[in-house]
Scaffold this motif. Sequence first.
Motif, mmCIF file in Angstrom:
data_model
loop_
_atom_site.group_PDB
_atom_site.id
_atom_site.type_symbol
_atom_site.label_atom_id
_atom_site.label_comp_id
_atom_site.label_asym_id
_atom_site.label_seq_id
_atom_site.Cartn_x
_atom_site.Cartn_y
_atom_site.Cartn_z
ATOM 1 N N ARG A 1 -4.273 1.623 -7.950
ATOM 2 C CA ARG A 1 -4.678 2.918 -7.399
ATOM 3 C C ARG A 1 -3.553 3.636 -6.646
ATOM 4 N N SER B 1 -11.330 -0.507 -1.178
ATOM 5 C CA SER B 1 -10.903 0.450 -0.174
ATOM 6 C C SER B 1 -11.166 -0.066 1.243
ATOM 7 N N HIS C 1 0.863 -1.183 0.000
ATOM 8 C CA HIS C 1 0.000 0.000 0.000
ATOM 9 C C HIS C 1 0.898 1.231 0.000
ATOM 10 N N ARG D 1 -1.050 12.613 -4.523
ATOM 11 C CA ARG D 1 -1.701 13.538 -3.595
ATOM 12 C C ARG D 1 -0.866 13.804 -2.349
ATOM 13 N N ARG D 2 0.088 12.930 -2.031
ATOM 14 C CA ARG D 2 0.738 13.001 -0.733
ATOM 15 C C ARG D 2 2.255 13.158 -0.767
ATOM 16 N N ALA E 1 -2.727 7.913 -5.309
ATOM 17 C CA ALA E 1 -2.580 8.212 -3.885
ATOM 18 C C ALA E 1 -1.235 8.867 -3.606
ATOM 19 N N ASP F 1 -7.047 5.054 6.697
ATOM 20 C CA ASP F 1 -6.805 6.000 5.613
ATOM 21 C C ASP F 1 -7.594 5.616 4.364
ATOM 22 N N GLY F 2 -8.547 4.668 4.537
ATOM 23 C CA GLY F 2 -9.385 4.235 3.426
ATOM 24 C C GLY F 2 -10.849 4.332 3.823
ATOM 25 N N THR G 1 -6.418 1.445 3.257
ATOM 26 C CA THR G 1 -6.267 2.536 2.295
ATOM 27 C C THR G 1 -7.141 2.188 1.093
ATOM 28 N N ASP G 2 -7.065 2.996 0.040
ATOM 29 C CA ASP G 2 -7.786 2.623 -1.181
ATOM 30 C C ASP G 2 -6.885 1.879 -2.154
ATOM 31 N N ASN G 3 -5.681 1.442 -1.695
ATOM 32 C CA ASN G 3 -4.741 0.778 -2.608
ATOM 33 C C ASN G 3 -4.010 -0.383 -1.943
#
Length: 352
Positions: A163, A220, A139, A170-171, A167, A252-253, A223-225
């Motif tokens: 995905r 998700s 992840h 964005r971070r 992610a 975080d998801g 996380t979503d990944n």
Amino acid sequence: MFHLILTACLAAAPDDCAPRLLPAGDAPDAAGCEARAEPIARDWIARHPDLRAREGHCVPTGALPALNVTEIADDVYFHQGVMDQISPGNRGRIANLAFVIGDTVAVIDAGGSQAEGEALYAAIRRVTDRPISHLILTHMHPDHILGAEVFSEAGATITANARLPEALARRADAWMVSIPAQIGRPAFAGTRVVAPDRLVAAPATIALGPTQLQLVPVPSAHTDNDLTVQDSRSGVFFAGDLVFRGLTPSLDGRLDGWLDWTRAGPPQPVPSLIVPGHGPVTEIWADAVTPEQTYLTGLRDATQRAIRGGMALSRAIPAITAMMQPYSEGWADFDATTARNAATAYSQLEWE
């Protein structure tokens, strides 16, 4: 085997220096390593403009600083990270890391910095000189991925959930500021975010000769990944941060998605051993998932009570954290992580 070590100093603070291991310099003997050292070091420094080279030298494998690893099944090795949040004291080395040896080596997660990735690489080289063909990222979180460049330079294909790149986008910029401030700039020196080479959107397999790694992207949850890995030969299942043991689960998801995953039961075939993202391994599925399932259920229920009580977010976070205190036993960093989880859960549940 001999390895090229470059002393690299921060351009902005020339007295802050650290040794960097450059896998491209590996050679069977010292003479071969030394003959290639100058151009390899020059190229590496050119890719790290925040650093300046001071000196390079070649050392045998046994002289490299290496992570402690344990063979938990035949040709399956595991390093347990510190069960805490990142700090100067632990240098960000909090994630569990692993590798599987077949005809080649596959690494599962790379650690939280260039330095930790190098120490994992050294641990692998103390066990085997087989090529490192794959790095699998479970992840996006930085304690699991920021050592990836070491393995990319060693020739590994970096594989991740499809995905994950979004992610990271964005971070990543924020991490490159916040993490050196949390663990110390020398400990973080040379660390870069590296994009994956292969993206997995459906179950996939990595062949390592006598064994195969089964990869499953997860909807998700933590996380979503998230991406799980299971070794076909040993049955060892690498859950990444879908399983926390001892360190408070970090959301975080999607809270509902994570709860669904914990309730779905073990993968098939049933794992011989479950490797969490944090904490000790276990043979028993219920031991792996029940404590965090209880915690996440409590978080859902406390958040719903705060919302039903008409609390605004600023009041709800401390209230939820207080309501969660009966669940605190056995979890490190409980209050700080639970407060963050409360904010995430509130945002997801307030419109239900």
